[in-house]
Enzyme design. Sequence first.
Site, PDB file in Angstrom:
ATOM      1  N   TYR A  72       0.754  -1.067  -0.038  1.00  0.00           N
ATOM      2  CA  TYR A  72      -0.211   0.028  -0.060  1.00  0.00           C
ATOM      3  C   TYR A  72       0.865   1.185   0.229  1.00  0.00           C
ATOM      4  O   TYR A  72       0.703   2.157  -0.674  1.00  0.00           O
ATOM      5  CB  TYR A  72      -0.945  -0.019   1.174  1.00  0.00           C
ATOM      6  CG  TYR A  72      -2.148   0.900   1.362  1.00  0.00           C
ATOM      7  CD1 TYR A  72      -3.214   0.609   0.659  1.00  0.00           C
ATOM      8  CD2 TYR A  72      -1.877   2.379   1.503  1.00  0.00           C
ATOM      9  CE1 TYR A  72      -4.530   1.492   0.589  1.00  0.00           C
ATOM     10  CE2 TYR A  72      -2.834   3.218   1.634  1.00  0.00           C
ATOM     11  CZ  TYR A  72      -4.164   2.868   0.989  1.00  0.00           C
ATOM     12  OH  TYR A  72      -5.140   3.805   0.841  1.00  0.00           O
ATOM     13  N   PHE A 124      -7.990  18.035 -26.154  1.00  0.00           N
ATOM     14  CA  PHE A 124      -8.571  16.712 -26.678  1.00  0.00           C
ATOM     15  C   PHE A 124      -9.996  16.692 -25.499  1.00  0.00           C
ATOM     16  O   PHE A 124     -10.157  17.404 -24.909  1.00  0.00           O
ATOM     17  CB  PHE A 124      -7.315  15.794 -25.766  1.00  0.00           C
ATOM     18  CG  PHE A 124      -8.301  14.241 -25.903  1.00  0.00           C
ATOM     19  CD1 PHE A 124      -8.091  13.752 -27.359  1.00  0.00           C
ATOM     20  CD2 PHE A 124      -8.431  13.649 -24.925  1.00  0.00           C
ATOM     21  CE1 PHE A 124      -8.602  12.345 -27.422  1.00  0.00           C
ATOM     22  CE2 PHE A 124      -9.181  12.348 -24.980  1.00  0.00           C
ATOM     23  CZ  PHE A 124      -9.002  11.787 -26.371  1.00  0.00           C
ATOM     24  N   ASP A 125     -10.817  15.826 -26.237  1.00  0.00           N
ATOM     25  CA  ASP A 125     -12.250  15.706 -25.772  1.00  0.00           C
ATOM     26  C   ASP A 125     -12.351  15.790 -24.261  1.00  0.00           C
ATOM     27  O   ASP A 125     -13.121  16.487 -23.607  1.00  0.00           O
ATOM     28  CB  ASP A 125     -13.105  14.586 -26.242  1.00  0.00           C
ATOM     29  CG  ASP A 125     -12.591  13.910 -27.684  1.00  0.00           C
ATOM     30  OD1 ASP A 125     -11.815  14.589 -28.343  1.00  0.00           O
ATOM     31  OD2 ASP A 125     -13.507  13.214 -27.876  1.00  0.00           O
ATOM     32  N   ASP A 215      -0.106  18.624 -22.244  1.00  0.00           N
ATOM     33  CA  ASP A 215      -0.993  17.365 -22.179  1.00  0.00           C
ATOM     34  C   ASP A 215       0.006  16.316 -23.055  1.00  0.00           C
ATOM     35  O   ASP A 215       0.103  16.341 -24.116  1.00  0.00           O
ATOM     36  CB  ASP A 215      -2.220  17.776 -23.018  1.00  0.00           C
ATOM     37  CG  ASP A 215      -3.025  16.308 -22.982  1.00  0.00           C
ATOM     38  OD1 ASP A 215      -2.370  15.346 -22.528  1.00  0.00           O
ATOM     39  OD2 ASP A 215      -4.397  16.637 -23.279  1.00  0.00           O
ATOM     40  N   ALA A 217       0.303  13.077 -23.584  1.00  0.00           N
ATOM     41  CA  ALA A 217       0.194  11.778 -24.115  1.00  0.00           C
ATOM     42  C   ALA A 217       1.017  11.270 -25.039  1.00  0.00           C
ATOM     43  O   ALA A 217       1.518  10.055 -24.921  1.00  0.00           O
ATOM     44  CB  ALA A 217      -1.321  11.584 -24.828  1.00  0.00           C
ATOM     45  N   LYS A 258      -0.780   5.885 -24.300  1.00  0.00           N
ATOM     46  CA  LYS A 258      -0.350   5.807 -25.313  1.00  0.00           C
ATOM     47  C   LYS A 258       1.455   5.562 -25.560  1.00  0.00           C
ATOM     48  O   LYS A 258       1.759   4.643 -25.559  1.00  0.00           O
ATOM     49  CB  LYS A 258      -0.348   7.477 -26.044  1.00  0.00           C
ATOM     50  CG  LYS A 258      -1.922   7.597 -26.434  1.00  0.00           C
ATOM     51  CD  LYS A 258      -2.950   7.905 -25.281  1.00  0.00           C
ATOM     52  CE  LYS A 258      -4.283   8.093 -25.653  1.00  0.00           C
ATOM     53  NZ  LYS A 258      -4.940   9.127 -24.967  1.00  0.00           N
ATOM     54  N   HIS A 450     -22.421   9.365 -31.514  1.00  0.00           N
ATOM     55  CA  HIS A 450     -21.748   8.700 -32.452  1.00  0.00           C
ATOM     56  C   HIS A 450     -21.329   7.195 -31.810  1.00  0.00           C
ATOM     57  O   HIS A 450     -21.241   6.145 -32.485  1.00  0.00           O
ATOM     58  CB  HIS A 450     -20.294   9.126 -32.825  1.00  0.00           C
ATOM     59  CG  HIS A 450     -19.466   9.715 -31.986  1.00  0.00           C
ATOM     60  ND1 HIS A 450     -19.366  10.599 -31.141  1.00  0.00           N
ATOM     61  CD2 HIS A 450     -18.285   9.309 -31.636  1.00  0.00           C
ATOM     62  CE1 HIS A 450     -18.582  10.842 -30.403  1.00  0.00           C
ATOM     63  NE2 HIS A 450     -17.564   9.760 -30.567  1.00  0.00           N
TER      64      HIS A 450
HETATM   65  C1  LIG Z   1      -6.012  10.027 -24.442  1.00  0.00           C
HETATM   66  C2  LIG Z   1      -5.768  11.521 -24.254  1.00  0.00           C
HETATM   67  C3  LIG Z   1      -6.251  12.027 -23.129  1.00  0.00           C
HETATM   68  C4  LIG Z   1      -7.164  11.159 -22.141  1.00  0.00           C
HETATM   69  O1  LIG Z   1      -6.572  10.186 -21.543  1.00  0.00           O
HETATM   70  P1  LIG Z   1      -7.198   8.763 -21.131  1.00  0.00           P
HETATM   71  O2  LIG Z   1      -5.975   7.902 -20.734  1.00  0.00           O
HETATM   72  O3  LIG Z   1      -7.808   8.046 -22.313  1.00  0.00           O
HETATM   73  O4  LIG Z   1      -7.999   9.182 -20.007  1.00  0.00           O
HETATM   74  C5  LIG Z   1      -5.885  13.246 -22.807  1.00  0.00           C
HETATM   75  N1  LIG Z   1      -5.233  13.903 -23.612  1.00  0.00           N
HETATM   76  C6  LIG Z   1      -4.593  13.522 -25.101  1.00  0.00           C
HETATM   77  C7  LIG Z   1      -4.045  14.144 -25.909  1.00  0.00           C
HETATM   78  C8  LIG Z   1      -5.088  12.236 -25.188  1.00  0.00           C
HETATM   79  O5  LIG Z   1      -4.494  11.541 -26.418  1.00  0.00           O
END
Ligand SMILES: *Cc1c(COP(=O)(O)O)cnc(C)c1O
Length: 459
Positions: A72, A124-125, A215, A217, A258, A450
Amino acid sequence: MTNYYAEPFKIKMVEPIKILTREERVRKIEEAHYNVFGLNSDDVYIDLLTDSGTGAMSDKQWSGMMVGDESYSGSRSFRHLMESAKDIFDYAFFQPVHQGRAAEKVVMPIFLEEGKVAISNMHFDTTRAHVELAGARAVDCVIREALDTVSYHPFKGNMDTKRMINLIEEYGPEKIGMIIITVTNNSAGGQPVSMANIRETSEIAKSFDIPVCIDAARYAENAYFIKKREAGYEDKSIKDIAREMFSYADFFTMSAKKDAIINMGGLIGVKDNEALFETIKARTIPLEGFISYGGLAGRDIEAMAIGLQEGTDFDYLQYRIGQMEYLAGKLHDAGIAFQSPVGGHALFIDAKKMLPHIPYHQFPAQTLALELYIEAGIRSCDIGSYMMGNHPDSGEQIESEFEFTRLAVPRRVYTQSHLDVIVEALKSIRERADQLKGYKIIWEPAILRHFTAKLKPLD
Ligand SMILES: *Cc1c(COP(=O)(O)O)cnc(C)c1O
């Protein structure tokens, strides 16, 4: 010399996939109501729905899963992750979380609230969602070149810094909660951001006293593009480039699904602001779990520590981006239009050009995605009018500027022969493109339609 980079690995474990007959595929897609999200993965031959969490772990990562420490507190795997992350990002503090959006959920409300604004090259979304959940506004500020699918620009993901300054002055600097640099720029098609642009964005933000978030990823793919395309970086290592990129930010949020090549995980990094890190830890505990596991099992943390290193390996990145360039080259030779140059993780086919007779309200990019499944069992998705949905006020179908069919390529999963199958399928569809008919929606939910909408072919 070949004009491609062969896989810098050999395959030790295989996951069988099978291709259904054409008749079966026609039936399966009908049963899925002509929605690719409704397909069972067992009925898909080559799955290009996303590159997120779909990568193949290495033998080292799998062995790491076995020795992951599930304590833990004070876990060895956590310490391993700290060392690995420090080596790549050169930040003082890191917090694991269960995925990228969890990092956003922890960090965004610290800086954003009602009346505040976040500016990004492109949100990103989920990033946009967390900016808005915090009560703030998300404003995109990518360069105009990103909207031109044909002409070459080495860094189509760049921030439009002139517009950014105008936005800061328009809203007032005290209103801007943070500036987010998304690398690579996912929503623009995995397009990279140059070091010069990251540096300039950061200098402008500092002059207004606005914090900068990366960000992160696809930071390693972005570093590879900088090495290949930006003068002065050709002889630098991927890690040196990554360290310089992150030196221009104050903190980062990252989906580790990613470039860290794991199936689940995320990370927050803070350069040197200890007070900020204390706040992040205090928010992580109730939202994600104790700081040494952050919503993950110890074995996932071990796999992340190893995956972060593998994701920065030059030979791997050369093969990875090389795959995208191989695919793009073949489609270019075949005269099939796509967002060019190809991005790091996805190729966006210009469905408007392939199916000019299908109007936006009959969803050309969705039509092409469905046809790719029927033709060869390939799953892709629509990034166009079908995904955009209806206008919130008028209820009318939005006409998207682009109709893209997105082919997202998982890491270390498919071979060059699979890529050839994709090319052949697209060529064959193109032969009979003028006979294809669009689709209409027969049922849709109010938001994010979608994923679950039901469609019907037009006759
Ligand atoms: C995938 C992604 C996220 C969100 O990450 P999750 O692991 O899917 O929650 C945020 N920003 C970018 C640019 C991404 O490609």
